[in-house]
Design an enzyme around this catalytic site. Sequence first.
Site, short mmCIF file in Angstrom:
data_model
loop_
_atom_site.label_atom_id
_atom_site.label_comp_id
_atom_site.label_asym_id
_atom_site.label_seq_id
_atom_site.Cartn_x
_atom_site.Cartn_y
_atom_site.Cartn_z
N CYS A 1 0.79 -1.24 0.00
CA CYS A 1 0.00 0.00 0.00
C CYS A 1 0.82 1.28 0.00
O CYS A 1 0.67 2.11 -0.90
CB CYS A 1 -0.93 0.01 1.20
SG CYS A 1 -2.35 -1.04 0.95
C1 UDX Z 1 -0.93 -0.22 5.48
C2 UDX Z 1 -1.87 0.69 6.29
O1 UDX Z 1 -1.47 0.71 7.66
C3 UDX Z 1 -3.30 0.24 6.14
O2 UDX Z 1 -4.17 1.12 6.82
C4 UDX Z 1 -3.60 0.25 4.64
O3 UDX Z 1 -4.90 0.10 4.32
C5 UDX Z 1 -2.70 -0.75 3.93
O4 UDX Z 1 -1.35 -0.31 4.14
P1 UDX Z 1 0.29 -2.55 5.80
O5 UDX Z 1 0.96 -2.24 4.50
O6 UDX Z 1 -0.29 -3.88 6.00
O7 UDX Z 1 -0.89 -1.49 6.08
O8 UDX Z 1 1.39 -2.35 6.93
P2 UDX Z 1 1.75 -1.31 8.09
O9 UDX Z 1 1.63 -2.01 9.38
O10 UDX Z 1 1.02 -0.04 7.94
O11 UDX Z 1 3.32 -1.09 7.79
C6 UDX Z 1 3.79 -0.63 6.52
C7 UDX Z 1 5.29 -0.55 6.50
O12 UDX Z 1 5.74 0.51 7.34
C8 UDX Z 1 6.03 -1.79 6.98
O13 UDX Z 1 7.13 -2.02 6.14
C9 UDX Z 1 6.50 -1.42 8.37
O14 UDX Z 1 7.67 -2.11 8.77
C10 UDX Z 1 6.78 0.07 8.20
N1 UDX Z 1 6.69 0.83 9.46
C11 UDX Z 1 5.51 0.92 10.13
C12 UDX Z 1 7.82 1.51 9.93
O15 UDX Z 1 8.90 1.45 9.32
N2 UDX Z 1 7.71 2.24 11.08
C13 UDX Z 1 6.53 2.35 11.77
O16 UDX Z 1 6.52 3.06 12.79
C14 UDX Z 1 5.40 1.67 11.29
#
Ligand code: UDX
Length: 423
Positions: free
Chosen positions: A263
């Site tokens: 996403c």
């Molecule tokens: C995301 C959105 O959160 C969700 O609402 C949307 O509809 C789909 O995309 P997702 O891709 O499943 O969800 O993962 P998410 O938990 O949001 O993490 C995305 C990425 O960000 C991961 O690679 C994670 O490691 C990274 N991340 C997340 C960070 O590097 N730091 C953070 O503090 C949080």
Amino acid sequence: MRISVIGGGYVGLVSAVCFAQLGHTVELIEIDIDRASSISQGSPQIYEKSLEALLSKHLEKSFHVSTAYDAIPDTDISFICVGTPEGDNGDPDLSIVQSACQSLGRSLRDKDSYHVVVVKSTVPPGATEGLVVPTVLKHSQRAGDETGFCMNPEFLREGRAVEDFMHPDRIIIGSNDSRAGDRAESAYRGIEAPIIRTGIKSAEMIKYASNAFLATKISFANEMGNLCKRLDIDVYEVMKGVGMDHRISPHFLNAGAGFGGSCFPKDLSALIALAQSLGEEPLILRSVQNVNERQPARILELLQKKIVRLEGKRIAVLGLAFKNDTDDIRESRSIPVIMKLKEKGANIAAYDPKATGSMRKLIPDIEYCSTAADALRGADACLVMTEWPEFSLLDEEFDLMKNRVIIEGRNILSCQDKEGICW
Ligand code: UDX
């Protein structure tokens, strides 16, 4: 209520199963024969907490799966949940949405009562009214007032999608007529969450703006982290203090190797492409993307400060999934790291609790290990790329390394002699 869901991927399957759990009768349409057959046998084909249990609870009772659109006329409402992959120039490719709308429209031809079509796929502002509405109406040959249209974005995190569906922060329903909006709203009866009714384009934009803001928080935390590292400050201590301001919130401030997944990178590119097409320069969004693209390179810079020549060196890469609790490797930050290590002639020993199979398909020619210990045995260095909780328990396993060079891209290890990407 009788609900049809088009598309049996992450969003479609999770939504369909959760609608069944809310007491609705659900028809899932999945045109991929293998995927549909696997779902009909109770196997979701994706790793998602509690999804398999819910699927087998409702399968062949209130939940049915089919490869054809025949069941649509017998339902009251259809949710379009097909993919919108990144296309050329960052724009989302809407061809799957278009062909789903054609089939959906044709299936509605002989229906003589009101039907509501809800777009759940992430589409750019204007796409529901500009593409979905005319395509469905053209192929259904129905009068405009016999079909209602809504846009209802999803905010499901992979790995926690069922929980997110059942306990959302909010439910957004964009519609241009209240009859359609009311019907879409009643699909969520039983869920305790504020329901926000908006226009269709606002609903489309809410999804993009939410993901872009979360991505911005992460890149901001990473930029602060890169600065903090130079100043010998612990960025996690800093962000804890920053996040306690309720105007900021503590979430999505974890610095590290950057964001991946299906996403954030895609939606950010789509929003940048949209801004450009409107003649707006997306300064913040571009910077968010740039910071994210540079983070993996910083891991390699740290590694090369300790091992200048990587040729022939055994490098353990722990974590391949784009985040923990999923087997998904899309846009995983481990991919550019592995590619660069390969380019430099390193021998890579990779391990992930769930994502080895997916990565093997993309990069077949590296060593895949079945435990972290196997990857670490004899390694000259170790890079941690995913925050799997099991990595926090690693201890004596590091003694198996030839050299204790331990670099983490996610703040997860408990050993003392590690070095963090920005801490
Ligand atoms: C995301 C959105 O959160 C969700 O609402 C949307 O509809 C789909 O995309 P997702 O891709 O499943 O969800 O993962 P998410 O938990 O949001 O993490 C995305 C990425 O960000 C991961 O690679 C994670 O490691 C990274 N991340 C997340 C960070 O590097 N730091 C953070 O503090 C949080």
